[in-house]
Each structure stands twice: as structure tokens, then as C-alpha cells.
Design an enzyme around this catalytic site. Structure first.
Site, PDB file in Angstrom:
ATOM      1  N   GLU A   1       5.070  58.056  69.467  1.00  0.00           N
ATOM      2  CA  GLU A   1       4.079  58.021  68.387  1.00  0.00           C
ATOM      3  C   GLU A   1       3.330  56.705  68.364  1.00  0.00           C
ATOM      4  O   GLU A   1       2.120  56.660  68.132  1.00  0.00           O
ATOM      5  CB  GLU A   1       4.781  58.253  67.044  1.00  0.00           C
ATOM      6  CG  GLU A   1       3.825  58.437  65.861  1.00  0.00           C
ATOM      7  CD  GLU A   1       3.478  57.140  65.154  1.00  0.00           C
ATOM      8  OE1 GLU A   1       2.592  57.149  64.280  1.00  0.00           O
ATOM      9  OE2 GLU A   1       4.072  56.077  65.472  1.00  0.00           O
TER      10      GLU A   1
ATOM     11  N   ASP B   1      10.560  57.175  68.392  1.00  0.00           N
ATOM     12  CA  ASP B   1      10.331  55.864  68.992  1.00  0.00           C
ATOM     13  C   ASP B   1      10.085  54.792  67.946  1.00  0.00           C
ATOM     14  O   ASP B   1       9.854  55.071  66.770  1.00  0.00           O
ATOM     15  CB  ASP B   1       9.158  55.922  69.965  1.00  0.00           C
ATOM     16  CG  ASP B   1       7.849  56.310  69.294  1.00  0.00           C
ATOM     17  OD1 ASP B   1       7.861  57.250  68.477  1.00  0.00           O
ATOM     18  OD2 ASP B   1       6.811  55.683  69.581  1.00  0.00           O
TER      19      ASP B   1
END
Length: 480
Positions: free
Chosen positions: A144, A77
Site C-alpha cells: 500500500e 506492509d
């Protein structure tokens, strides 16, 4: 230069491909599926779990078949942020790659090199047939940036390696061997709306540099939410007003660059408001003249609204915004120059019946992190605000003996004739969670030079990516 011509070509080709797929935090399924299918086409073993984490295995090359497996790790991400004038839609538009000299950047959006470059490097190792290496387990996690949910979901039974190389570092030649822990804190205040009449006025703050709420917090850049609250407090000393809306920041882990508020007051006091605003701006501009020279504050009359908060709720909110901890709170006594504890008032959002401030607390000392949370709880109790904590994660503590660290130092010195910097970072890395979910691991975190992560000014150094690639090849060669 076009991206197709950038060396190492395998890395930047992969980086381009994943940047064609939207991958904001919490929306990684498409990019996870793409890489899963890509790996299957290469004949590699792939496991995709329920949160779209990927574990991709590749056997060791000739002579390395029986070597201990090495885990290469990054996250899928990215923080999605853009300038106010950008029309980019993160739900469907690809990220543009613009090459300027030695840098790759995007077009008025975050680039996603944090941590797309790590993903691209790992993919380059998976597809190469020419580089010697031990068995590889590539671990690509999700979400994350907004809670490390992917790292929390990783299970030890799915990995055999005991050595992990995290590729989420942002400075070449700086080897991270520890990181802060953190927790998210939401401060929520109920509001009731009443009929409003008078002069409606919008205040705006912008032009701030922003940046990463961990790695850049020591620069003590301006926080748009705190600055706007300060401006409102200055006006409140001379002019009674009621708030209608307060909105600022876009991500909890990014220092907010802009904020807006809508207020209503007696029309006869418009000149006074503008005079106080001008004076307040001059003071704040001077305060941040070095860290944020582009700072601006503006005010303008706007179309009337139907409702506003009560005077008591307006005053209570501004008191809370003034009292909440923000910025660099403590420096490390062990590592010179390292931020130990901080807080970022990243986002303020207003709904019909509530206003919420979303904060990120970080510390490499667990007790200090707890004390900052206690401060939030005390402010909540004194101000009748609800305090909600979530997304708590532990620090990654320094390990005195580390084989992987020694090999990285030897390899770096061999290649470049100088010693690397060994330090910790004031930011949350998934390595902290891995100490809980995966047990005892020998870990290190590295990466190429990445600039202004989590902001539309984000860029990555091309030559630094190339040198990081050479370093990793040398390290894996030595791990026989």
C-alpha cells in the site's frame, strides 16, 4: 506495563506477533504466509493471490447467518524508517514494542501501527467466538505504501460484500468519507563525471520532524532536500563549486528529515563557504523555528574524491530543485482546513551517471493533480530532464447517501454521547482504487489515534485502540 498486559489483549497480542516478521513494502510474503496459516488453523476459508493479498472469510454468528457480508480491510506492509543512530535491520529484525503511558512506540524505528493495528483488529474479529457479527470478509492487501499494488490486484469475483470498512484512519472519532488521488513523479537528470581536485566538503541537513507526506504536509514542515538545495544555491552565489553527490530522504511518501551533499571548490575559498553556510543556516533556522526547532545544518572538509559533475550539470540540477513544486499547493474550497493539492520531494538519489528526484503528488481534484504533473513536464522540457510518472491512483469521492456512515455515526453517538467528525483526508487510501477495481461500494475509513506515522516517532494510543474496538463491535452488532 508489558505488551501482554495491554487491553484489548487479543489486538495487541496479534500486533506483537506480526511485528516479529519483517514487512516493509514489497516484502510481505512472510507475514502474509504467517496469517494465512494462522487462519487455516482456525478453520477459516483463505485465499492468497499472486501478490500475497489475503481474503479470509468467517461466517456470521448466530442470528446473523443471512446478513449481508461486511468487508474489513487493512494493509500488511509498513513504511520502514529509522533514526541515523539506529542499528535496526528491517530485513531481519523484529520491531520492538515499548509501552510509555498510554502510547506504544518502537525503538528508534517506525512502529508499523500504520497499518498493523488494522491487521491485528481484523485478526481479533476472526478469532473471537463471543462477538455477534454478520459474515466477514477480511481483505489484507500488500504494498500500500509504495504504489497500492495489492489494491490494484484485488478482483471483484473474490468478494461478495458491498460494504467496506477501511481501518487505515489515524484519528479516533474522525470518519473518513473521501481521500485524495495521487501519482509518483521521477525527475531524472543524466550526469557525466570529470576529474576533480580542490577542497572536498560535505554538507548535511538534519533534525527535521518529517512525517507523512499527505497527512502532515499542511503543517509545512521543512523538507531536507529543498533546504539543502537552498543552502547550496546560497553558497553558489559566492563560491563556484561542483557537486559530487546529493542524497536525501528515504521514502517518497515521507517528508525527508535529512539530506547530504558532497561538493568540491577552490581551497582558498574555504572560509567563504563556511561564512556563507553560517549565514544561510541562521536564516533557515529562523524560517523553520516553529515547525522544526531541531533543524541543524553542518559542513566539514572530507577525503578527496576522484570525480565530480560538471559546472553546467551542477547548476542545472540546483535550478531544477529550486523550481520543482513542493509542499502545500492548494487548500480545499469545500472542506475548511483540508489540503486539496500537494507535492513532496521525498527522495533524491545519485548514481554514477544520473541523479533522480522522486516526488509524490496528491490531490482530491483530478484536474489539479494533472496540472501539477504538467508543471513537472514543463520543467523537464526546459531543463533537459526526463520526467517519469507512475503509480497513478484515483480519489475516493464523497457519497451523499451511505448506510455504513449512518450506522457508524449512530453507534458513535450512542457510545460516547457526541457527534463524530465526518471529513476527507489528504492522503491516498486504497478506497480510491477500490472504486475502480471493485465497483460501487459503500465505504468508510476509521482508526485509532496514531501519531507521527511514517517516522521513527510513530506511536499509537492504547486507550484509543480499545475505544475503536468497542465502536467496531457496536457497528457490527447493528449490521444484522
Amino acid at each position: 506495563m508489558r505488551y501482554e498486559e495491554i487491553e484489548p489483549r487479543a489486538i495487541f497480542r496479534n500486533f506483537y506477533e506480526i511485528n516479529q516478521i519483517p514487512r516493509c513494502s514489497g516484502h510481505e510474503k512472510a507475514v502474509s504466509d504467517h496469517i494465512k496459516n494462522w487462519a487455516i488453523a482456525l478453520g477459516l476459508s483463505v485465499k492468497q493471490d499472486h501478490v500475497h493479498n489475503l481474503i479470509i472469510r468467517k461466517p456470521g454468528t448466530l442470528g446473523y447467518e443471512q446478513s449481508a457480508p461486511i468487508i474489513l480491510q487493512g494493509h500488511l506492509d509498513m513504511v520502514c524508517d529509522k533514526t541515523p543512530d539506529s542499528t535496526h535491520c528491517f530485513d531481519k529484525d523484529p520491531i520492538s514494542l515499548i509501552v510509555e503511558g498510554d502510547r506504544v512506540k518502537a525503538d528508534r524505528t517506525t512502529l508499523g501501527a500504520d497499518n498493523g493495528i488494522a491487521v491485528a483488529i481484523a485478526m481479533a474479529f476472526l478469532e473471537t467466538r463471543e462477538i455477534p457479527h454478520p459474515p466477514l470478509e477480511v481483505l489484507l492487501t500488500t504494498n500500500e505504501e509504495t504504489g497500492m499494488d495489492g489494491a490494484r490486484a484485488v478482483q471483484r469475483k473474490d468478494l461478495t460484500g458491498n460494504t467496506l470498512i477501511n481501518l487505515d484512519g489515524e484519528k479516533e472519532g474522525v470518519f473518513l468519507v473521501g481521500c485524495s488521488g495521487g501519482v509518483r513523479v521521477d525527475v531524472r537528470r543524466a550526469i557525466t563525471r570529470e576529474e576533480a581536485s580542490g577542497q572536498f566538503y560535505r554538507l548535511s541537513v538534519g533534525g527535521l520532524k518529517g512525517g507523512h507526506s499527505g497527512a502532515d504536509i499542511h503543517l509545512e514542515r521543512g523538507n531536507a532536500n529543498r533546504i539543502l538545495a537552498s543552502v547550496l544555491c546560497s553558497i553558489k552565489k559566492s563560491v563556484p563549486f561542483r557537486l559530487i553527490d546529493f542524497t536525501g530522504g528515504s521514502k517518497t511518501n515521507a517528508i525527508p528529515r535529512d539530506a547530504k551533499a558532497l561538493i568540491v571548490f577552490d581551497p582558498a575559498l574555504l572560509e567563504t563557504v563556511q561564512r556563507v553556510l553560517d549565514k544561510s543556516f541562521k536564516e533557515i533556522k529562523n524560517e523553520f523555528r516553529t515547525s522544526d526547532p531541531g533543524l541543524w545544518v553542518s559542513g566539514e572538509p572530507v577525503t578527496p574524491q576522484q570525480t565530480a559533475w560538471s559546472v553546467e550539470e551542477t547548476d542545472g540540477f540546483l535550478r531544477v530543485m529550486t523550481a520543482l513544486p513542493n509542499g502545500l499547493l492548494h487548500r480545499s474550497a469545500d472542506i475548511p482546513g483540508l489540503t486539496e493539492t500537494s507535492c513532496n520531494l521525498g527522495v533524491v538519489s545519485t548514481e554514477e551517471a544520473a541523479v533522480t528526484c522522486h516526488a509524490s503528488v496528491r490531490s482530491s481534484v483530478t484536474s489539479r493533480k494533472s496540472k501539477v504533473v504538467d508543471q513537472f513536464l514543463a520543467i523537464g522540457a526546459l531543463s533537459d530532464s526526463q520526467i517519469i510518472t507512475h503509480s497513478d491512483y484515483p480519489p475516493w469521492e464523497y457519497r451523499p447517501q451511505s448506510r455504513i456512515r449512518d450506522i457508524f455515526v449512530e453507534s458513535y453517538t450512542f457510545l460516547y454521547g457526541k457527534d463524530p467528525i465526518i471529513t476527507a483526508i489528504h492522503a491516498g487510501l486504497e478506497t480510491g482504487l477500490f472504486t475502480e477495481t471493485l465497483g460501487e461500494l459503500d465505504m468508510i475509513s476509521i482508526g485509532p489515534n496514531l501519531y507521527n506515522a511514517h517516522s521513527p516517532d510513530e506511536s499509537v494510543s492504547i486507550s484509543s485502540v480499545a475505544r475503536t474496538w468497542e465502536l467496531l463491535k457496536e457497528v457490527l452488532r447493528r449490521l444484522k
